[in-house]
Each structure stands twice: as structure tokens, then as C-alpha cells.
Enzyme design. Structure first.
Site, short mmCIF file in Angstrom:
data_model
loop_
_atom_site.label_atom_id
_atom_site.label_comp_id
_atom_site.label_asym_id
_atom_site.label_seq_id
_atom_site.Cartn_x
_atom_site.Cartn_y
_atom_site.Cartn_z
N GLU A 1 0.11 8.02 3.80
CA GLU A 1 0.23 9.47 3.66
C GLU A 1 1.68 9.90 3.54
O GLU A 1 2.01 10.84 2.84
CB GLU A 1 -0.43 10.15 4.86
N GLY B 1 4.47 7.66 2.92
CA GLY B 1 5.34 6.81 2.12
C GLY B 1 4.71 5.46 1.87
O GLY B 1 3.53 5.24 2.13
N GLU B 2 5.53 4.53 1.39
CA GLU B 2 5.03 3.20 1.05
C GLU B 2 4.90 2.34 2.30
O GLU B 2 5.59 2.53 3.29
CB GLU B 2 5.97 2.54 0.05
N VAL B 3 4.00 1.34 2.21
CA VAL B 3 3.79 0.37 3.28
C VAL B 3 4.19 -1.00 2.74
O VAL B 3 3.74 -1.41 1.66
CB VAL B 3 2.33 0.36 3.76
N ASP C 1 -12.00 8.39 14.21
CA ASP C 1 -12.09 7.89 12.83
C ASP C 1 -12.35 6.39 12.84
O ASP C 1 -11.73 5.64 12.09
CB ASP C 1 -10.80 8.21 12.08
N LYS D 1 5.70 0.72 7.81
CA LYS D 1 5.38 2.02 7.24
C LYS D 1 6.67 2.80 7.09
O LYS D 1 7.47 2.88 8.03
CB LYS D 1 4.41 2.80 8.14
N GLY E 1 0.83 -1.20 0.00
CA GLY E 1 0.00 0.00 0.00
C GLY E 1 0.85 1.24 0.00
O GLY E 1 2.08 1.19 0.10
#
Length: 892
Positions: free
Chosen positions: A539, A541-543, A654, A561, A536
Site C-alpha cells: 500500500e 511502496g515496494e516490497v 483480516d 517494506k 511485490g
């Protein structure tokens, strides 16, 4: 066609009175962009109301079909229907009557294109239609400059390729440690960028370009920072300066950073004094630090001793001892011992700093004098005089002195330095011990001394001075005191102050966020982490999915993360703040933080890996495959995690199925603390935001209206999560806009019970959605109720009333214009079951009248096996049957 005074050229057909219509219109060959595997077809058209034709309404249609066919070459006028496959049934939003005309616009997606071009075709089966325009287009992410990297225009990927990686190039005078790249989404929007470019040394970012630093400013390294003004005592007249040079008379020490200020040598130490301690045979030298340190704090001192005989001075030699040392003193004090009696000693104290050697000069005390007179007490009989000067000294009393000045001091110490004595003048010194009441008289001693005349060579004191030592003459003053209880005593003695501290600590209260990260999270060495696959883009960077193998621990799967390169310090702090929050939680239904990487170049947050990903997607992928008992068990885990957070006075803000993660055991864990904030000690405390987006569909009405959040607003969100779970990941409020959702809630509308939802579960949802937040259940109550339902599975067999016309949120009983469905495919498309169109056709079910006769067994027999799909189709048919008032107008 003329509309509003404008003429439109159209393709039209209107054979509404003839049965079995099968009319086709095909486009010319459409060349496909090599990268555009997904195109959009926008249609503008007019459809005539069937009721406006007398006697033809029973066979008239109000829809038409869109088809496509791929080819590697233009086939000219050759046309075979078998080569085309259906894309969609097109129905109008507004129908044109006798006295009015309405233009409809519909857009459909044609996906999976792979050949050089394609044709579009339109099939009419008996409608009165005018086709005004057909626009075929594909979406692109526009060429852009982001974070000083230029990315070209890129064709958006297909649905099965939601992210397309695009490489970029740094702008002039910018560089990146790794190749900048960004992701283009299927909707033609740029997603998170990786590998940020930064302006080179001597350049700063100005409107997507790198410009030279102006004179008087500099930038030493490649970074996202702006040019800085030259530090103190430096300057540069050049453009694009990497460093600023020192001004004349100022220097940088070898250990000073090249980007730091320059400094000068210190001035001389002040107020040098010498106090003998005869009882222990040593001399205490002390002084005041230089008035001007040159802008430095690394001041040290050196002491030099000289022994003078007449006018000649020699070094004192190694016999004299210094405590702690004679060089590199950090304190303005030194003890000197092993001095010989009846000799004149001169001590020179110098101040040094890191740039003194570069400056080429040492700073010395500015004043000296050759008069140094010591009076030292030898016993109870009086004073002896000691001469420490190169000339003779007299202790005789001169009764013929022209002028006698008495200097009287009241001291509580055994020495005094007398300054500003006139040259060539006789002085009488009287020393008297006082009692404890400062009035009673003790023994008294007097001595006469005469200072030298002007012009005589001088040594330590200027204009005449002497040191007067009075060993053991101390005045003790008794001071009364009383015990006063300080604030800390009150704190530890008051029961209210002894209450336990709140478990959760808001990391935003730390002045240095890095301290919070180190306090609440375990530091992991990056060599213990192995990245395996990108799963994924977050917000920051890449996961990645990866492996954590820490010393002494079993190898575990983790989610990683990452923080994209070129981040600002604020982005780094925001990135790590989630770890500071997560690291404080320890509960089986809260995502577990394994640790962080902060002490190395690439920051990372490492959490446990949840194999089944986000709950909403997991439910959609297993629609109808999970029993109500299992779903309630999943809800119980989420509620337990939220109770844990609520007990810590913590609000999530959230809570949604997308922020719940599922592992291999179908265990749910609360995650994503990016919007979370701590509540105050007040149980009714709220957190008020100053802005930002609110997830409307999941948020309580008071939080939307006043931007105030409580645990009660989290309970409302949990009710929405319950609905998502029981509806197998259906979108709350379906395709309603946010404005429509808020309006409906304020008018007391609540989501209807999902299909096959137990009545007790739906009643709990409604309790979570009470308008008065004080009446909503607490998470502890919710956990207790769900436990009770799980202990009594029989309680889950009573199903809440289900209305497919509302719950499916699609025109399940009529077309988009309110009229009955004209075809089976149109009906299946409306309930999102169009994948079964071929099953119905092969079974010979081609009319809506046949559909209405179907039973559950019939649906199974045509190949619908998934329980969720079976129920959706069955309930939709049930809804169709309820609309008996509309069945009479069906004519297929």
C-alpha cells in the site's frame, strides 16, 4: 435480423439437420499494437434452442468455437485450418426459442500475441447461430496525473507480466528526488506509485498543479505541504515567496530558523531589590522578569556594578564577585560579595535576548534613586545606622518634626523595602520582635530618618525609599498538619489496582506515534540492509527481498517494506504503526519483526523472509501434493498463532490464507496487521469501525451486520482459512458475488466439505461457523483438537461427504445453460482442467459417453499425474454419473 424494431446485420448458419458440420468464418487481418500482447474478444450472438427443431434435437449443437492465428502479413483469402489454434468453446447464457429472441455477450482473452497481427476464426459444428458483432480490444491504463506526476497511457501487460513499470514526468514547478514511476496492472489499473513529485519552494499543490504562494504566505522547501501564513512579526507582498521578511523593529537571531517568527528586544526587568546578608558578607539582588519578552524565551540578564563618590561613578572593578556570574544569567537573582563598607553602590540589571544586539539597544531598569538607607542590627543593644549615600545622613531624633508617620508591618522575615516616601519628610521607624502567639511583646527599637528634598540627585529608589534589614527577627508560626492518603496510595494498596497490565499496548493511544515505534521496534542502520529484488508492491511502496547483516549477528534473509518518497506525516505514521504492533509479538507462528529504519530519509520495515510466500498461492501451486496430515499441521500452527494473539486481547480482523506466510519448512505464520485493532479489557469487548472495507468472504455475519469484531469473529475467519487450506487455495464461495455470499450465509448455507477433507476437520469448520458466536470454539480449544488429531493420524482417514456438483462450484454435470455438455473440451473447461484437452484427444476420448466410462486408472493412463488434478477429474465424472436423468438426452 430484426430485434425490437432494429435491424442487425449478421453472419448466420443453421444446418442443424445435417451431421458432421464443420463450418468456418474468418475475420480480416487485425493489426496488433506493438505492446498489446493480450487482447479481448467480445462476441454478441444468438443461438437457437435445439428443442425448437422437430426431429433435429439429437444432432443439433448449441455452442461454437473461437480460434486465432498470428501472422506478420495479411495472407488475403488463403485459409488453412492447421494454422489456427483454439481459444475457447462459446456457449450462450440464454437460448432463443420459437417466440422470443435473446442476444448473448461473451468475452474471451487471447494471450501471448507477439507478431504484427492476427486473425480470428469461428467454427460451427452444427448449431443454429447468428453472429451479430465481434469487438476486439486491449486494455490500457489511461493517461493520468498522480501526486503531481504525469503518466502516459500504457498498454496493460499479459498474464505472465502482471505489472508494467511506467516512468512519469513531474508537472511544471514540481520536482522529485527520484524518477517518478508507477505500475500498470494486467487489468488496466494503476497500482502503487514510487517517487512522488513535490511542489518547489514558493509553490503549493492545487488540483494536480503547482501554483505560486499568495502574498502573505510562503513555502521554504519542496514538499507536499500547502503554503503557510507568514509567522508573527513578518510579512511578504510577493507571489511565490520562499521566506517572509521581518517587520520594522523585529529581528531573527542567527540561530533562529529562517521560517520562524521575528521578535523584538525585551523590556526592562522589574522590581529590582537588594537584600544584604551581613552574616556572610554578601548582597542578594533579585528582580522580576521583563513584562514584554519580545516574543522570545532565551532571556538572559547581566549585572553591572558602579561605585559612586559624590556625583562621579566608577566601575566596581574585579574585586566584586558574583555568584553564579555577572553575565548571561538565566535566573532573576544574583549574589554579590566582596563589597566595601560605607560606600554607595549602584547596580544596573539589563535584560538581553537573541536579538538584543541586532536591535542596537539594551534595556535597563526604568527607575533610580539616590536614597538607600540600611539599618543593620549589631547585637542585642540596638541598631546602628550605616550611610551608603554620597551625602551625610543623621540618626538623631528631631522632636520638632511637623509630621510623623508610623508604618507598622508584621513580618516573618528579616527585611522590608519601604517605598513611596515623601521627600523632605522625617519618619520614625519602630521594630519590635513578637512571640509565637503574635501578641507577646519582645525587645523594641526605634530610629528616625529624614528623606531628601526634591531636586536632589537621586539613585536607586524613586520618590524616596529605603531597605530595612532586621537580622534574626523571625516570627515562627506553628502549623498543624495531618496525613492524608493520596490517590496513589489507594492504588498501590488496593488489590484490584495491582492486577497486571494488559500485555498488548495499542500504539494509536500514543500522542506521538514515533514514541511507540521506538518503544516496540529496534532501529536498524540502513547500511546493514541490502536490497536484492522487488517481490511485490504494498500500500505504501515496494516490497523487497534482501539481506540483513547487523554487527555481531549472522547474516539473515529479510523482507523489506519501503515507504515511497513524498509521503505525508500521516502516511509515515500509518506505515510504521504496523511495526509498532508487530514488535510487541513474539511467537513462532507470528511473523517476526527484525526492526525498522525511522531516523533516516527512507523509512523501512524489516521482517523475516518467508521463502514460500502467501499460503493461498503456495497451496494452488502444490494442489494435491500435500497430505491431509501435513495440511492439518499447517492449520495447527495458524491456530497457535491466533491463540497467542487472542490471549493478548487482540483481534486480527483480516485472517485469510492470503495473510498467512509460509517458510521453507512449511511453517505458517500470521502476518498483515493493517486492519487489526486491540480489544478492550472486557472479554466480550468489541472493536467497532467507522467505515472501511470488510473482507466479506472471510468475515463473521455479526461483524458484517454491525461492524463489530471479537476473537469469536476471528474464529469464524479461521474456519474459512481451514476450508481454503483443505481445498488447496480455492476461492471461498467460488464466483458468488459478495451480496450472494451474505444472503446465502443468512439463509444458513455453509461451504461444503472440500475434496478428501477429513470428517473431523470439516466438523471443526462447521463449529467455527455457528451463527451464535458464543457457541463457537475458542482458539485454545481449536489448538487442543488439532493436536489430538495429529497425535492420532487414523482419525484423519474418515473422509467427509463430498458433492462435486457443489464443491467444484461449476456446471460439472451440465453446460452453463443447464443442458448436458456437448464436448469433452467444454466439460474440462468447466472444471478448470482444460490443460488436459490434448491428453483426452490423443487417447481417443472425444465424447462425453466415453468420459463416463472412465475409471481412475484410465485417467492416470492418459497422463494426469498430479493427485489433486486426478481427484478433481474423477469426482467430476462421479458427479456426471449421478445425473442419470440427464444422460438420456446426450447425443454427441
Amino acid at each position: 435480423v430484426t430485434l425490437n424494431g432494429s435491424q442487425f446485420y449478421t453472419y448466420s448458419i443453421c444446418n442443424v439437420e445435417e451431421r458432421e458440420q464443420d463450418n468456418w468464418l474468418r475475420t480480416t487481418f487485425i493489426q496488433r499494437h506493438p505492446l498489446a500482447s493480450r487482447v479481448f474478444v467480445e462476441l454478441k450472438f444468438i443461438v437457437r434452442d435445439c428443442n425448437s427443431f422437430d426431429g433435429a434435437s439429437l444432432i443439433c449443437k448449441e455452442t461454437f468455437n473461437l480460434y486465432t492465428s498470428e501472422s506478420d502479413a495479411d495472407v488475403g483469402t488463403t485459409f488453412r485450418k492447421s494454422q489456427f489454434k483454439k481459444v475457447a468453446t462459446i456457449a450462450p447464457d440464454e437460448i432463443t426459442g420459437k417466440n422470443e429472441m435473446h442476444i448473448n455477450t461473451e468475452t474471451r482473452v487471447v494471450d501471448g500475441l507477439s507478431r504484427k497481427g492476427f486473425y480470428l476464426a469461428f467454427q460451427d459444428i452444427g448449431a443454429c447461430i447468428a453472429l451479430l458483432s465481434v469487438r476486439v480490444f486491449y486494455k490500457t491504463c489511461p493517461g493520468t496525473v498522480q501526486n503531481l506526476a504525469t503518466f502516459p497511457e500504457t498498454v496493460a501487460g499479459a498474464e505472465n507480466q502482471p505489472l508494467t513499470e511506467v516512468s512519469g514526468v513531474c508537472v511544471d514547478n514540481a520536482a522529485s528526488e527520484e524518477l517518478p514511476r508507477i505500475y500498470c496492472t494486467e487489468e488496466g489499473k494503476w497500482a502503487v506509485q514510487v517517487g512522488q513529485c513535490q511542489c518547489k519552494p514558493g509553490y503549493e499543490e492545487v488540483k494536480d498543479t503547482c501554483q505560486e504562494c499568495r502574498p502573505g504566505s510562503f513555502k521554504a522547501e519542496a514538499s507536499s505541504d500547502a503554503c503557510e501564513p507568514c509567522p508573527a512579526n513578518t510579512d511578504t507582498l510577493e507571489h511565490g515567496a520562499v521566506l517572509c521578511a521581518c517587520k520594522d523593529g523585529f529581528f531573527r537571531a542567527p540561530t533562529d530558523p529562517s521560517t520562524g517568527p521575528c521578535s523584538g528586544p525585551p523590556s526592562a526587568p522589574r522590581d529590582l531589590s537588594a537584600v544584604p546578608q551581613p552574616s556572610v558578607g554578601r548582597l542578594i539582588l533579585s528582580w522580576t522578569p521583563p513584562e514584554d519578552t519580545g516574543g522570545r524565551n532565551d532571556i538572559t540578564y547581566s549585572v553591572e556594578c558602579q561605585r559612586c563618590d559624590g556625583v562621579v561613578c566608577h566601575p566596581c572593578g574585579e574585586r566584586v564577585r558574583y555568584e553564579p556570574a555577572s553575565m548571561k544569567l538565566t535566573e532573576a537573582r544574583v549574589s554579590v560579595s566582596e563589597l566595601e563598607a560605607h560606600l554607595n553602590y549602584t547596580f544596573i540589571v539589563e535584560a538581553h535576548s537573541g536579538v538584543s544586539q541586532l536591535a542596537g539597544e539594551a534595556q535597563r531598569p526604568p527607575s533610580r534613586s539616590n536614597v538607600t538607607i540600611f539599618l543593620h542590627y549589631t547585637g542585642e543593644r540596638g541598631f546602628n545606622t550605616g550611610c551608603l549615600d554620597h551625602m551625610s545622613c543623621s540618626a538623631s531624633q528631631d522632636d520638632n518634626l511637623d509630621k510623623t508617620t508610623y508604618t507598622v508591618l508584621t513580618l516573618d522575615k528579616n527585611s522590608a523595602q519601604i517605598k513611596d516616601l515623601a521627600p523632605g519628610t522625617a519618619y520614625l521607624f519602630r521594630v519590635q520582635a513578637l512571640g509565637s502567639d503574635d501578641n507577646s511583646e519582645g525587645s523594641r527599637m526605634e530610629e528616625h530618618f529624614e528623606t531628601l528634598t526634591e531636586g536632589t540627585e537621586q539613585n536607586p529608589c524613586t520618590n524616596g525609599c529605603f531597605y530595612l534589614f532586621i537580622p534574626f527577627f523571625f516570627v515562627f508560626r506553628k502549623r498543624n498538619s495531618h496525613t492524608r492518603q493520596g490517590p496513589e496510595d489507594t492504588y498501590f494498596s488496593t488489590p484490584e489496582q495491582l492486577k497486571p497490565l494488559k500485555t498488548y499496548v495499542d500504539p494509536h493511544t500514543y500522542e506521538d506515534p514515533n514514541v511507540a515505534v521506538l518503544k516496540f521496534a529496534t532501529e536498524i542502520h540502513p547500511s546493514h540492509i541490502t536490497k536484492q529484488k522487488v517481490i511485490g508492491a504494498g500500500e505504501f511502496g515496494e516490497v523487497y527481498r534482501g539481506i540483513l547483516k547487523a554487527p555481531g549477528r549472522k547474516e539473515v534473509a529479510v523482507a523489506i517494506k519501503t515507504l515511497k518518497p513524498g509521503y505525508t506525516e500521516k502516511q509515515r505514521q500509518d506505515f510504521l504503526s504496523e511495526a509498532s504492533i508487530m514488535g510487541q509479538f513474539s511467537h513462532q507462528n507470528i511473523i517476526r519483526l527484525e526492526g525498522v529504519v525511522t531516523k533516516f530519509k527512507h523509512a523501512m520495515i524489516v521482517t523475516e523472509y518467508m521463502e514460500n510466500g502467501a499460503l493461498d498461492r503456495y497451496l494452488r501451486d502444490h494442489d494435491g501434493e500435500i497430505s491431509s496430515f501435513q495440511l492439518v499441521g499447517m492449520l495447527r500452527g495458524i491456530a497457535a498463532g491466533m491463540k497467542y494473539l487472542s490471549d493478548m486481547s487482540y483481534v486480527h480482523r483480516d485472517l485469510a490464507a492470503r495473510n498467512i506466510l509460509v517458510n521453507n519448512n512449511m511453517e505458517c505464520k500470521v502476518s498483515d496487521f493493517g486492519l487489526s485493532r486491540v480489544l478492550e479489557d472486557d472479554p466480550e469487548g468489541t472493536y467497532t469501525t467507522s467505515g472501511g472495507k470488510i473482507p466479506i468472504r472471510w468475515t463473521a455475519p455479526e461483524a458484517i451486520a454491525y461492524r463489530k469484531f471479537t476473537s469469536a469473529s476471528d474464529v469464524w475467519s479461521f474456519g474459512i482459512v481451514m476450508w481454503e487450506v483443505m481445498a488447496f487455495g480455492e476461492r471461498p464461495y467460488w464466483d458468488m458475488s459478495n451480496h450472494e455470499v451474505m444472503k446465502a450465509i443468512n439463509e444458513a448455507f455453509r461451504l461444503p466439505a472440500p475434496m478428501d477433507c477429513p470428517s473431523a476437520v470439516y466438523q471443526l469448520m462447521l463449529q467455527c461457523w455457528l451463527q451464535d458466536r458464543a457457541k463457537r470454539p475458542r482458539f485454545g480449544d481449536i489448538v487442543s483438537l488439532l493436536d489430538k488429531l495429529l497425535r492420532s493420524p487414523e482419525s484423519l482417514k474418515t473422509i467427509a461427504d463430498f458433492d462435486p456438483r457443489v464443491s467444484i462450484r461449476l456446471p460439472s454435470t451440465s453446460g452453463s445453460d443447464g443442458s448436458p455438455f456437448r464436448s469433452v473440451s467444454e466439460w474440462l473447461e468447466s472444471i478448470k482442467m482444460s490443460q488436459y484437452s490434448e491428453n483426452f484427444t490423443c487417447a481417443g476420448i472425444v465424447t462425453m459417453e466415453q468420459v463416463l466410462q472412465m475409471k481412475t486408472e484410465d485417467i492416470k493412463n492418459i497422463g494426469v499425474r498430479l493427485p489433486g488434478h486426478l481427484k478433481r477429474i474423477a469426482y467430476s465424472i462421479l458427479g456426471l454419473k449421478d445425473q442419470t436423468s440427464t444422460l438420456s438426452v446426450f447425443a454427441v
